[in-house]
Design an enzyme around this catalytic site. Structure first.
Site, PDB file in Angstrom:
ATOM      1  CE  LYS A 246       0.912   1.288   4.443  1.00 37.49           C
ATOM      2  NZ  LYS A 246       1.716   2.427   4.814  1.00 37.49           N
TER       3      LYS A 246
ATOM      4  CG  MET B   3       5.922   0.566   0.409  1.00 38.92           C
ATOM      5  SD  MET B   3       6.403   0.197  -1.274  1.00 38.92           S
ATOM      6  CE  MET B   3       4.824   0.346  -2.139  1.00 38.92           C
TER       7      MET B   3
ATOM      8  N   GLY C 255       4.407  -4.229   4.217  1.00 42.84           N
ATOM      9  CA  GLY C 255       4.781  -5.586   3.818  1.00 42.84           C
ATOM     10  C   GLY C 255       4.516  -6.602   4.915  1.00 42.84           C
TER      11      GLY C 255
ATOM     12  CB  ALA D  75       1.081  -7.434   2.834  1.00 46.48           C
TER      13      ALA D  75
ATOM     14  CG  ASP E  44      -0.709   0.106   8.231  1.00 47.48           C
ATOM     15  OD1 ASP E  44      -1.512   0.971   8.622  1.00 47.48           O
ATOM     16  OD2 ASP E  44       0.482   0.351   7.961  1.00 47.48           O
TER      17      ASP E  44
HETATM   18  O1  C5P Z   1      -0.502  -1.103  14.764  1.00 44.49           O
HETATM   19  P1  C5P Z   1       0.927  -1.391  14.518  1.00 44.49           P
HETATM   20  O2  C5P Z   1       1.429  -2.548  15.357  1.00 44.49           O
HETATM   21  O3  C5P Z   1       1.293  -1.548  13.082  1.00 44.49           O
HETATM   22  O4  C5P Z   1       1.727  -0.114  15.026  1.00 44.49           O
HETATM   23  C1  C5P Z   1       3.124  -0.112  15.161  1.00 44.49           C
HETATM   24  C2  C5P Z   1       3.515   1.105  15.976  1.00 44.49           C
HETATM   25  O5  C5P Z   1       3.284   2.295  15.203  1.00 44.49           O
HETATM   26  C3  C5P Z   1       2.730   1.301  17.254  1.00 44.49           C
HETATM   27  O6  C5P Z   1       3.308   0.591  18.308  1.00 44.49           O
HETATM   28  C4  C5P Z   1       2.819   2.794  17.454  1.00 44.49           C
HETATM   29  O7  C5P Z   1       4.081   3.147  17.994  1.00 44.49           O
HETATM   30  C5  C5P Z   1       2.790   3.325  16.037  1.00 44.49           C
HETATM   31  N1  C5P Z   1       1.435   3.711  15.583  1.00 44.49           N
HETATM   32  C6  C5P Z   1       0.844   4.834  16.120  1.00 44.49           C
HETATM   33  N2  C5P Z   1      -0.409   5.198  15.717  1.00 44.49           N
HETATM   34  C7  C5P Z   1      -1.059   4.498  14.770  1.00 44.49           C
HETATM   35  C8  C5P Z   1      -0.470   3.354  14.198  1.00 44.49           C
HETATM   36  C9  C5P Z   1       0.791   2.980  14.631  1.00 44.49           C
HETATM   37  O8  C5P Z   1       1.423   5.512  16.987  1.00 44.49           O
HETATM   38  N3  C5P Z   1      -2.266   4.891  14.372  1.00 44.49           N
END
Ligand code: C5P
Length: 317
Positions: A14, A104, A106, A109, A141
Protein backbone atom coordinates in the site's frame (compact mmCIF):
# COMPACT_ATOMS: atom_id res chain seq x y z
CA UNK A 1 -15.10 -32.08 2.80
CA UNK A 2 -11.56 -32.60 1.43
CA UNK A 3 -9.01 -30.09 2.64
CA UNK A 4 -6.47 -28.65 0.18
CA UNK A 5 -2.81 -29.71 0.58
CA UNK A 6 -1.60 -26.13 0.27
CA UNK A 7 -3.11 -22.69 -0.27
CA UNK A 8 -1.36 -19.66 -1.83
CA UNK A 9 -2.63 -16.13 -1.20
CA UNK A 10 -1.42 -13.03 -3.04
CA UNK A 11 -1.51 -9.72 -1.17
CA UNK A 12 -0.66 -6.15 -2.26
CA UNK A 13 1.52 -3.38 -0.83
CA UNK A 14 0.00 0.00 0.00
CA UNK A 15 0.81 3.65 -0.27
CA UNK A 16 -0.86 6.29 1.90
CA UNK A 17 -2.08 9.08 -0.36
CA UNK A 18 -3.15 11.04 2.71
CA UNK A 19 -1.76 10.33 6.15
CA UNK A 20 -3.07 12.93 8.59
CA UNK A 21 -1.84 12.25 12.14
CA UNK A 22 -3.30 13.57 15.39
CA UNK A 23 -1.65 13.85 18.80
CA UNK A 24 -0.58 10.69 20.69
CA UNK A 25 -3.50 9.02 22.49
CA UNK A 26 -3.31 7.68 26.06
CA UNK A 27 -2.72 4.16 24.62
CA UNK A 28 0.33 5.43 22.68
CA UNK A 29 -1.32 5.18 19.25
CA UNK A 30 -2.27 8.19 17.12
CA UNK A 31 -5.66 8.90 15.62
CA UNK A 32 -5.38 9.02 11.85
CA UNK A 33 -7.18 10.03 8.70
CA UNK A 34 -5.37 7.48 6.60
CA UNK A 35 -6.26 7.16 2.92
CA UNK A 36 -4.85 3.82 1.81
CA UNK A 37 -4.34 2.84 -1.81
CA UNK A 38 -3.31 -0.73 -2.61
CA UNK A 39 -0.57 -0.96 -5.25
CA UNK A 40 0.37 -3.83 -7.53
CA UNK A 41 3.52 -4.99 -5.75
CA UNK A 42 2.77 -8.32 -4.13
CA UNK A 43 3.89 -10.86 -1.57
CA UNK A 44 2.58 -14.42 -1.80
CA UNK A 45 2.06 -16.58 1.27
CA UNK A 46 1.62 -20.35 0.92
CA UNK A 47 0.21 -22.34 3.84
CA UNK A 48 0.75 -26.11 4.04
CA UNK A 49 0.25 -28.60 6.88
CA UNK A 50 3.30 -29.17 9.11
CA UNK A 51 4.19 -30.75 12.46
CA UNK A 52 4.58 -27.32 14.06
CA UNK A 53 4.39 -23.63 13.12
CA UNK A 54 7.23 -22.82 10.75
CA UNK A 55 8.00 -19.75 8.61
CA UNK A 56 10.30 -19.60 5.59
CA UNK A 57 10.90 -16.66 3.30
CA UNK A 58 12.42 -16.15 -0.15
CA UNK A 59 13.12 -12.96 -2.08
CA UNK A 60 15.72 -10.19 -2.34
CA UNK A 61 15.03 -8.90 1.22
CA UNK A 62 14.43 -12.37 2.76
CA UNK A 63 17.35 -12.07 5.19
CA UNK A 64 15.61 -9.08 6.85
CA UNK A 65 12.36 -10.95 7.56
CA UNK A 66 11.97 -12.42 11.09
CA UNK A 67 11.19 -16.15 10.93
CA UNK A 68 10.04 -16.42 14.55
CA UNK A 69 6.68 -15.77 16.18
CA UNK A 70 7.12 -11.99 15.90
CA UNK A 71 6.33 -12.36 12.19
CA UNK A 72 2.73 -11.21 11.68
CA UNK A 73 2.09 -14.26 9.48
CA UNK A 74 2.88 -16.53 12.47
CA UNK A 75 0.74 -14.43 14.79
CA UNK A 76 -2.15 -14.56 12.31
CA UNK A 77 -2.01 -18.38 12.25
CA UNK A 78 -1.89 -18.49 16.06
CA UNK A 79 -4.85 -16.12 16.52
CA UNK A 80 -7.03 -17.99 14.00
CA UNK A 81 -6.09 -21.39 15.45
CA UNK A 82 -6.82 -20.19 19.01
CA UNK A 83 -10.30 -18.98 18.01
CA UNK A 84 -11.17 -22.35 16.49
CA UNK A 85 -9.47 -24.57 19.08
CA UNK A 86 -6.88 -25.84 16.59
CA UNK A 87 -3.12 -26.27 16.84
CA UNK A 88 -1.36 -23.72 14.61
CA UNK A 89 0.69 -26.45 12.92
CA UNK A 90 1.36 -24.91 9.55
CA UNK A 91 4.29 -24.15 7.29
CA UNK A 92 3.96 -20.58 5.99
CA UNK A 93 6.22 -19.74 3.08
CA UNK A 94 6.48 -16.06 2.18
CA UNK A 95 7.57 -15.15 -1.35
CA UNK A 96 8.55 -11.58 -0.56
CA UNK A 97 8.55 -8.80 -3.12
CA UNK A 98 7.33 -5.87 -0.95
CA UNK A 99 10.18 -3.82 0.62
CA UNK A 100 10.81 -4.81 4.27
CA UNK A 101 10.30 -2.11 6.97
CA UNK A 102 9.71 0.29 4.10
CA UNK A 103 6.36 1.94 4.89
CA UNK A 104 4.48 -0.18 2.35
CA UNK A 105 2.81 -2.51 4.90
CA UNK A 106 4.78 -5.59 3.82
CA UNK A 107 4.62 -7.21 7.27
CA UNK A 108 0.92 -6.38 7.57
CA UNK A 109 0.32 -7.83 4.10
CA UNK A 110 1.89 -11.14 5.16
CA UNK A 111 -0.33 -11.21 8.27
CA UNK A 112 -3.50 -10.74 6.20
CA UNK A 113 -2.36 -13.28 3.59
CA UNK A 114 -1.47 -15.92 6.20
CA UNK A 115 -4.86 -15.46 7.83
CA UNK A 116 -6.76 -16.00 4.57
CA UNK A 117 -4.49 -18.94 3.63
CA UNK A 118 -4.91 -20.70 7.00
CA UNK A 119 -8.67 -20.12 6.93
CA UNK A 120 -8.84 -21.90 3.55
CA UNK A 121 -6.34 -24.64 4.54
CA UNK A 122 -8.06 -25.48 7.80
CA UNK A 123 -11.61 -24.95 6.48
CA UNK A 124 -12.38 -22.71 9.46
CA UNK A 125 -14.80 -20.68 7.33
CA UNK A 126 -14.34 -17.50 9.38
CA UNK A 127 -16.65 -14.66 8.32
CA UNK A 128 -15.25 -11.50 6.74
CA UNK A 129 -16.07 -9.64 9.98
CA UNK A 130 -14.13 -12.19 12.06
CA UNK A 131 -11.14 -11.99 9.72
CA UNK A 132 -11.18 -8.18 9.91
CA UNK A 133 -11.36 -8.41 13.69
CA UNK A 134 -8.27 -10.63 13.82
CA UNK A 135 -6.51 -8.31 11.35
CA UNK A 136 -7.14 -5.30 13.63
CA UNK A 137 -5.67 -7.28 16.54
CA UNK A 138 -2.56 -7.97 14.45
CA UNK A 139 -1.87 -4.33 13.57
CA UNK A 140 -3.30 -1.01 12.42
CA UNK A 141 -2.58 -1.57 8.69
CA UNK A 142 -3.53 -5.25 8.49
CA UNK A 143 -7.29 -4.84 7.84
CA UNK A 144 -6.51 -2.76 4.75
CA UNK A 145 -4.19 -5.47 3.40
CA UNK A 146 -7.16 -7.83 3.56
CA UNK A 147 -9.59 -5.56 1.70
CA UNK A 148 -7.27 -3.75 -0.78
CA UNK A 149 -8.57 -1.24 -3.33
CA UNK A 150 -8.77 2.14 -1.63
CA UNK A 151 -10.12 2.97 1.81
CA UNK A 152 -10.20 5.63 4.48
CA UNK A 153 -8.82 4.32 7.76
CA UNK A 154 -9.79 6.14 10.95
CA UNK A 155 -9.11 5.37 14.60
CA UNK A 156 -5.52 4.07 14.55
CA UNK A 157 -6.12 3.24 10.87
CA UNK A 158 -8.02 -0.02 11.42
CA UNK A 159 -11.60 1.29 10.97
CA UNK A 160 -12.11 1.19 7.23
CA UNK A 161 -14.60 2.64 4.83
CA UNK A 162 -13.99 1.79 1.19
CA UNK A 163 -13.45 4.52 -1.38
CA UNK A 164 -14.21 4.71 -5.10
CA UNK A 165 -11.30 5.07 -7.49
CA UNK A 166 -12.17 6.24 -11.01
CA UNK A 167 -9.04 5.16 -12.88
CA UNK A 168 -5.56 3.65 -12.74
CA UNK A 169 -2.73 5.59 -11.08
CA UNK A 170 0.88 4.89 -12.06
CA UNK A 171 3.59 5.03 -9.42
CA UNK A 172 7.29 4.55 -8.95
CA UNK A 173 8.56 3.24 -5.61
CA UNK A 174 12.17 3.77 -4.62
CA UNK A 175 13.54 1.43 -1.97
CA UNK A 176 16.13 2.82 0.45
CA UNK A 177 18.98 0.99 2.13
CA UNK A 178 17.78 -0.28 5.51
CA UNK A 179 14.37 0.21 7.08
CA UNK A 180 12.83 2.71 9.48
CA UNK A 181 11.07 1.70 12.68
CA UNK A 182 7.42 2.81 12.62
CA UNK A 183 7.30 3.57 16.40
CA UNK A 184 10.51 5.64 16.04
CA UNK A 185 8.95 7.67 13.21
CA UNK A 186 5.80 8.32 15.28
CA UNK A 187 8.00 9.39 18.23
CA UNK A 188 9.85 11.80 15.96
CA UNK A 189 6.47 13.09 14.71
CA UNK A 190 5.49 13.80 18.36
CA UNK A 191 8.75 15.66 18.91
CA UNK A 192 8.40 17.75 15.74
CA UNK A 193 4.63 18.36 16.00
CA UNK A 194 3.64 19.46 19.50
CA UNK A 195 0.46 21.13 18.20
CA UNK A 196 -0.95 18.18 16.19
CA UNK A 197 -4.72 18.51 15.70
CA UNK A 198 -7.52 15.98 15.15
CA UNK A 199 -7.00 14.53 11.65
CA UNK A 200 -9.58 14.85 8.89
CA UNK A 201 -9.84 13.35 5.40
CA UNK A 202 -9.24 15.87 2.62
CA UNK A 203 -12.32 16.16 0.37
CA UNK A 204 -10.23 17.38 -2.60
CA UNK A 205 -8.08 14.27 -2.37
CA UNK A 206 -11.11 11.95 -2.22
CA UNK A 207 -12.56 13.74 -5.28
CA UNK A 208 -9.25 13.28 -7.16
CA UNK A 209 -9.35 9.53 -6.42
CA UNK A 210 -12.98 9.30 -7.57
CA UNK A 211 -12.11 11.16 -10.77
CA UNK A 212 -9.02 9.01 -11.43
CA UNK A 213 -7.15 12.30 -12.07
CA UNK A 214 -3.38 12.03 -11.39
CA UNK A 215 -2.84 15.80 -11.64
CA UNK A 216 -5.49 16.55 -9.02
CA UNK A 217 -4.21 13.70 -6.83
CA UNK A 218 -0.64 15.01 -7.13
CA UNK A 219 -1.78 18.38 -5.74
CA UNK A 220 -3.50 16.75 -2.76
CA UNK A 221 -0.98 14.07 -1.65
CA UNK A 222 0.00 14.64 1.98
CA UNK A 223 1.93 12.65 4.57
CA UNK A 224 2.25 14.11 8.08
CA UNK A 225 4.94 11.50 8.86
CA UNK A 226 7.18 12.73 6.06
CA UNK A 227 9.06 15.42 8.07
CA UNK A 228 9.72 12.82 10.80
CA UNK A 229 10.97 10.20 8.31
CA UNK A 230 13.19 12.78 6.57
CA UNK A 231 14.50 13.99 9.94
CA UNK A 232 15.57 10.42 10.79
CA UNK A 233 16.86 9.75 7.26
CA UNK A 234 17.95 13.11 5.72
CA UNK A 235 19.15 11.42 2.49
CA UNK A 236 15.49 10.92 1.52
CA UNK A 237 15.47 14.61 0.47
CA UNK A 238 17.82 13.71 -2.41
CA UNK A 239 15.64 10.80 -3.54
CA UNK A 240 12.51 12.97 -3.46
CA UNK A 241 14.27 15.71 -5.46
CA UNK A 242 15.59 13.19 -8.01
CA UNK A 243 12.05 11.90 -8.68
CA UNK A 244 10.67 15.40 -9.08
CA UNK A 245 13.52 16.31 -11.46
CA UNK A 246 12.74 13.16 -13.48
CA UNK A 247 9.17 14.36 -14.10
CA UNK A 248 7.11 12.95 -11.23
CA UNK A 249 3.86 14.87 -10.69
CA UNK A 250 4.49 14.55 -6.95
CA UNK A 251 7.02 12.88 -4.66
CA UNK A 252 6.37 11.73 -1.11
CA UNK A 253 7.50 9.33 1.58
CA UNK A 254 5.37 6.17 1.66
CA UNK A 255 3.79 5.84 5.12
CA UNK A 256 6.52 5.86 7.78
CA UNK A 257 9.19 5.34 5.08
CA UNK A 258 11.92 5.04 4.04
CA UNK A 259 10.43 3.92 0.70
CA UNK A 260 9.59 6.97 -1.41
CA UNK A 261 6.63 7.14 -3.82
CA UNK A 262 6.40 9.10 -7.07
CA UNK A 263 3.12 9.69 -8.87
CA UNK A 264 3.49 9.64 -12.67
CA UNK A 265 1.28 10.99 -15.44
CA UNK A 266 1.03 7.54 -17.06
CA UNK A 267 2.72 4.17 -17.51
CA UNK A 268 5.42 5.36 -19.92
CA UNK A 269 6.33 8.33 -17.74
CA UNK A 270 6.54 6.00 -14.69
CA UNK A 271 9.05 3.82 -16.55
CA UNK A 272 11.20 6.85 -17.40
CA UNK A 273 11.11 8.12 -13.80
CA UNK A 274 12.11 4.66 -12.50
CA UNK A 275 15.09 4.56 -14.88
CA UNK A 276 16.19 8.06 -13.87
CA UNK A 277 15.86 7.25 -10.15
CA UNK A 278 17.85 4.03 -10.55
CA UNK A 279 20.57 5.95 -12.41
CA UNK A 280 20.56 8.81 -9.85
CA UNK A 281 22.27 6.71 -7.17
CA UNK A 282 19.88 8.16 -4.54
CA UNK A 283 18.07 4.85 -3.90
CA UNK A 284 18.69 1.11 -3.77
CA UNK A 285 16.24 0.31 -6.57
CA UNK A 286 13.14 1.76 -8.21
CA UNK A 287 10.06 -0.11 -9.46
CA UNK A 288 6.86 0.82 -11.21
CA UNK A 289 3.44 -0.29 -9.95
CA UNK A 290 -0.16 0.60 -10.70
CA UNK A 291 -3.06 1.15 -8.31
CA UNK A 292 -5.61 0.28 -7.14
CA UNK A 293 -4.93 -3.42 -6.62
CA UNK A 294 -7.17 -6.12 -5.08
CA UNK A 295 -6.75 -7.21 -1.45
CA UNK A 296 -5.64 -10.63 -0.20
CA UNK A 297 -6.74 -13.17 -2.82
CA UNK A 298 -6.51 -16.97 -2.91
CA UNK A 299 -4.47 -17.78 -6.02
CA UNK A 300 -4.31 -21.53 -5.80
CA UNK A 301 -5.43 -24.31 -3.52
CA UNK A 302 -3.58 -27.44 -4.53
CA UNK A 303 -5.66 -30.58 -4.01
CA UNK A 304 -4.81 -33.04 -1.25
CA UNK A 305 -3.01 -36.14 -2.59
CA UNK A 306 -5.52 -38.82 -3.54
CA UNK A 307 -8.50 -36.46 -3.40
CA UNK A 308 -11.02 -36.47 -6.31
CA UNK A 309 -9.57 -33.18 -7.66
CA UNK A 310 -6.02 -34.59 -7.44
CA UNK A 311 -7.11 -37.67 -9.41
CA UNK A 312 -8.42 -35.46 -12.19
CA UNK A 313 -12.16 -35.60 -11.66
CA UNK A 314 -14.49 -33.38 -9.74
CA UNK A 315 -17.57 -34.51 -7.82
CA UNK A 316 -20.93 -33.65 -9.39
CA UNK A 317 -22.20 -30.41 -7.87
O1 C5P B 1 -0.50 -1.10 14.76
P1 C5P B 1 0.93 -1.39 14.52
O2 C5P B 1 1.43 -2.55 15.36
O3 C5P B 1 1.29 -1.55 13.08
O4 C5P B 1 1.73 -0.11 15.03
C1 C5P B 1 3.12 -0.11 15.16
C2 C5P B 1 3.51 1.11 15.98
O5 C5P B 1 3.28 2.30 15.20
C3 C5P B 1 2.73 1.30 17.25
O6 C5P B 1 3.31 0.59 18.31
C4 C5P B 1 2.82 2.79 17.45
O7 C5P B 1 4.08 3.15 17.99
C5 C5P B 1 2.79 3.32 16.04
N1 C5P B 1 1.44 3.71 15.58
C6 C5P B 1 0.84 4.83 16.12
N2 C5P B 1 -0.41 5.20 15.72
C7 C5P B 1 -1.06 4.50 14.77
C8 C5P B 1 -0.47 3.35 14.20
C9 C5P B 1 0.79 2.98 14.63
O8 C5P B 1 1.42 5.51 16.99
N3 C5P B 1 -2.27 4.89 14.37
Amino acid sequence: MTRPAAVTVRVPAKVNVQLAVGPARPDGFHDLANVFLAVGLYDEVTAAPADSLRITCAGPDADKVPLDRTNLAARAAELLAARYGLAPDVHLHIAKDIPVAGGMAGGSADGAAALVACDALWGTGASRAELLDICAELGSDVPFSLVGGAALGTGRGEKLSSLDVGGTFHWVFAAADGGLSTPAVYREFDRLTPGAVAPEADEALLAALRAGDPFALAGALANDLQPAAVSLRPSLTDTLAAGTAAGALASLVSGSGPTTAFLAEGEESARRIAEALTASGTCRSARVAASPAPGATVLAASPAPGSPADLGWAPTP
